[in-house]
Design a protein around this motif. Structure first.
Motif, PDB file in Angstrom:
ATOM      1  N   UNK A  19       0.816  -1.221   0.000  1.00 23.08           N
ATOM      2  CA  UNK A  19       0.000   0.000   0.000  1.00 23.08           C
ATOM      3  C   UNK A  19       0.845   1.265   0.000  1.00 23.08           C
ATOM      4  N   UNK A  20       2.001   1.232   0.659  1.00 19.42           N
ATOM      5  CA  UNK A  20       2.808   2.446   0.784  1.00 19.42           C
ATOM      6  C   UNK A  20       3.835   2.622  -0.334  1.00 19.42           C
ATOM      7  N   UNK A  21       3.946   1.679  -1.223  1.00 20.42           N
ATOM      8  CA  UNK A  21       4.923   1.771  -2.312  1.00 20.42           C
ATOM      9  C   UNK A  21       4.629   2.956  -3.230  1.00 20.42           C
ATOM     10  N   UNK A  22       5.693   3.586  -3.731  1.00 17.47           N
ATOM     11  CA  UNK A  22       5.539   4.648  -4.733  1.00 17.47           C
ATOM     12  C   UNK A  22       5.322   4.073  -6.125  1.00 17.47           C
ATOM     13  N   UNK A  23       5.584   2.791  -6.308  1.00 20.67           N
ATOM     14  CA  UNK A  23       5.394   2.133  -7.593  1.00 20.67           C
ATOM     15  C   UNK A  23       4.036   1.450  -7.617  1.00 20.67           C
ATOM     16  N   UNK A  24       3.439   1.422  -8.795  1.00 20.26           N
ATOM     17  CA  UNK A  24       2.183   0.693  -8.971  1.00 20.26           C
ATOM     18  C   UNK A  24       2.482  -0.792  -8.806  1.00 20.26           C
ATOM     19  N   UNK A  25       1.713  -1.450  -7.967  1.00 22.89           N
ATOM     20  CA  UNK A  25       1.826  -2.899  -7.794  1.00 22.89           C
ATOM     21  C   UNK A  25       0.468  -3.478  -8.143  1.00 22.89           C
ATOM     22  N   UNK A  26       0.468  -4.323  -9.158  1.00 17.86           N
ATOM     23  CA  UNK A  26      -0.773  -4.837  -9.732  1.00 17.86           C
ATOM     24  C   UNK A  26      -0.697  -6.356  -9.774  1.00 17.86           C
ATOM     25  N   UNK A  27      -1.782  -7.004  -9.388  1.00 15.32           N
ATOM     26  CA  UNK A  27      -1.901  -8.449  -9.531  1.00 15.32           C
ATOM     27  C   UNK A  27      -2.883  -8.709 -10.659  1.00 15.32           C
ATOM     28  N   UNK A  28      -2.640  -9.759 -11.423  1.00 16.65           N
ATOM     29  CA  UNK A  28      -3.575 -10.104 -12.505  1.00 16.65           C
ATOM     30  C   UNK A  28      -3.544 -11.601 -12.744  1.00 16.65           C
ATOM     31  N   UNK A  29      -4.626 -12.080 -13.331  1.00 19.80           N
ATOM     32  CA  UNK A  29      -4.702 -13.494 -13.697  1.00 19.80           C
ATOM     33  C   UNK A  29      -3.866 -13.724 -14.951  1.00 19.80           C
ATOM     34  N   UNK A  30      -3.729 -14.979 -15.337  1.00 22.07           N
ATOM     35  CA  UNK A  30      -2.999 -15.302 -16.565  1.00 22.07           C
ATOM     36  C   UNK A  30      -3.767 -14.890 -17.816  1.00 22.07           C
ATOM     37  N   UNK A  31      -5.011 -14.464 -17.631  1.00 21.11           N
ATOM     38  CA  UNK A  31      -5.808 -13.922 -18.740  1.00 21.11           C
ATOM     39  C   UNK A  31      -5.789 -12.399 -18.744  1.00 21.11           C
ATOM     40  N   UNK A  32      -5.032 -11.792 -17.818  1.00 16.37           N
ATOM     41  CA  UNK A  32      -4.911 -10.345 -17.793  1.00 16.37           C
ATOM     42  C   UNK A  32      -6.005  -9.619 -17.036  1.00 16.37           C
ATOM     43  N   UNK A  33      -6.733 -10.319 -16.167  1.00 18.02           N
ATOM     44  CA  UNK A  33      -7.779  -9.683 -15.356  1.00 18.02           C
ATOM     45  C   UNK A  33      -7.150  -9.206 -14.046  1.00 18.02           C
ATOM     46  N   UNK A  34      -7.369  -7.944 -13.724  1.00 23.00           N
ATOM     47  CA  UNK A  34      -6.756  -7.340 -12.543  1.00 23.00           C
ATOM     48  C   UNK A  34      -7.370  -7.917 -11.268  1.00 23.00           C
ATOM     49  N   UNK A  35      -6.498  -8.352 -10.352  1.00 17.29           N
ATOM     50  CA  UNK A  35      -6.943  -8.914  -9.071  1.00 17.29           C
ATOM     51  C   UNK A  35      -6.476  -8.069  -7.887  1.00 17.29           C
ATOM     52  N   UNK A  36      -5.481  -7.219  -8.103  1.00 12.98           N
ATOM     53  CA  UNK A  36      -4.970  -6.343  -7.037  1.00 12.98           C
ATOM     54  C   UNK A  36      -4.482  -5.046  -7.669  1.00 12.98           C
ATOM     55  N   UNK A  37      -4.696  -3.933  -6.944  1.00 11.46           N
ATOM     56  CA  UNK A  37      -4.402  -2.598  -7.476  1.00 11.46           C
ATOM     57  C   UNK A  37      -4.074  -1.707  -6.291  1.00 11.46           C
ATOM     58  N   UNK A  38      -2.808  -1.352  -6.112  1.00 13.48           N
ATOM     59  CA  UNK A  38      -2.437  -0.574  -4.930  1.00 13.48           C
ATOM     60  C   UNK A  38      -2.682   0.933  -5.131  1.00 13.48           C
ATOM     61  N   UNK A  39      -2.583   1.731  -4.065  1.00 15.54           N
ATOM     62  CA  UNK A  39      -2.819   3.180  -4.181  1.00 15.54           C
ATOM     63  C   UNK A  39      -1.902   3.883  -5.195  1.00 15.54           C
ATOM     64  N   UNK A  40      -0.667   3.424  -5.334  1.00 15.03           N
ATOM     65  CA  UNK A  40       0.226   4.036  -6.324  1.00 15.03           C
ATOM     66  C   UNK A  40      -0.279   3.781  -7.742  1.00 15.03           C
ATOM     67  N   UNK A  41      -0.861   2.614  -7.991  1.00 18.40           N
ATOM     68  CA  UNK A  41      -1.444   2.341  -9.308  1.00 18.40           C
ATOM     69  C   UNK A  41      -2.568   3.330  -9.579  1.00 18.40           C
ATOM     70  N   UNK A  42      -3.362   3.612  -8.550  1.00 20.39           N
ATOM     71  CA  UNK A  42      -4.437   4.603  -8.692  1.00 20.39           C
ATOM     72  C   UNK A  42      -3.863   5.979  -9.015  1.00 20.39           C
ATOM     73  N   UNK A  43      -2.812   6.365  -8.303  1.00 17.24           N
ATOM     74  CA  UNK A  43      -2.200   7.675  -8.530  1.00 17.24           C
ATOM     75  C   UNK A  43      -1.573   7.765  -9.919  1.00 17.24           C
ATOM     76  N   UNK A  44      -0.876   6.732 -10.342  1.00 20.27           N
ATOM     77  CA  UNK A  44      -0.174   6.748 -11.628  1.00 20.27           C
ATOM     78  C   UNK A  44      -1.140   6.661 -12.805  1.00 20.27           C
ATOM     79  N   UNK A  45      -2.112   5.751 -12.724  1.00 16.08           N
ATOM     80  CA  UNK A  45      -2.990   5.504 -13.869  1.00 16.08           C
ATOM     81  C   UNK A  45      -4.332   6.218 -13.797  1.00 16.08           C
ATOM     82  N   UNK A  46      -4.718   6.697 -12.610  1.00 15.11           N
ATOM     83  CA  UNK A  46      -5.959   7.452 -12.468  1.00 15.11           C
ATOM     84  C   UNK A  46      -7.199   6.627 -12.199  1.00 15.11           C
ATOM     85  N   UNK A  47      -7.120   5.337 -12.307  1.00 15.29           N
ATOM     86  CA  UNK A  47      -8.258   4.461 -12.028  1.00 15.29           C
ATOM     87  C   UNK A  47      -8.216   4.030 -10.567  1.00 15.29           C
TER      88      UNK A  47
END
Length: 191
Positions: A19-47
């Motif tokens: 949660x505190x990382x400055x880098x976006x940390x994203x989890x996804x399935x092998x089909x590319x479906x997002x399973x985890x999205x940290x606050x930095x991902x929100x800040x960087x990508x806007x979603x």
């Protein structure tokens, strides 16, 4: 997990790190479906997290980069890691940003690959700065070459490390013949 820290506390610490990382940390399935999205991902990508969980990662990937994502997922399926891939992604408002991606397989307790973790660092400013330096270097090189006088650059030992076009004309040597030679080769004996 060490013997001193209970498993639930270690998991809580890990979650706090993500949660505190400055880098976006994203989890996804092998089909590319997002399973985890940290606050930095929100800040960087806007979603926001709620906007991305359960959605395709393709939402942030420009159409022309779609094959790149499939190649990443293919490597993850083979158990490989993708380190520091510099590429382009899109923000919610449609801006393109430069990112450095590292993607690694996520394995279950039996060691089967069940997904991928992706760490994305926004390198847009660094990329712009690098491009500006390259433009500046190109401009300086153009001036160096267009000079109406011979210009030689020598290192601390007095060895010629660069010569412009006018140097070739003035001294009668090709650049290749000048480079690596001592400057004294161009001076008359009396000097």
């Amino acid at each position: 997990m060490t013997a001193d820290i209970p498993r639930h506390e270690a998991d809580a610490q890990l979650a706090a790190i993500v949660r505190s990382s400055d880098d976006a940390i994203i989890g996804k399935t092998l089909d590319g479906i997002v399973t985890a999205w940290n606050p930095a991902a929100e800040r960087i990508f806007g979603y926001g997290e709620a906007e991305m969980i359960g959605q395709s990662i393709m939402r942030i990937i420009p159409e022309e980069r779609a094959p790149e994502e499939e190649q990443i997922l293919d490597r993850i399926r083979r158990g490989e890691t993708v380190d520091h891939l510099e590429t382009v992604r899109m923000t919610k408002d449609g801006r393109r940003i430069n990112v450095s991606l590292t993607s690694s397989p996520i394995k279950d307790v039996q060691g089967r690959i069940i997904g991928a973790s992706k760490i994305a660092r926004d390198i847009t400013e660094r990329t712009r700065a690098t491009a500006a330096v390259h433009r500046s270097e190109a401009h300086i090189h153009a001036i160096f070459e267009a000079a109406s006088e011979a210009i030689l650059i020598v290192d601390e030992r007095g060895t010629i490390s660069s010569a412009n076009r006018k140097s070739e004309e003035m001294f009668g040597y090709s650049r290749d013949a000048l480079l690596g030679q001592p400057l004294e080769m161009l001076l008359p004996e009396r000097l």
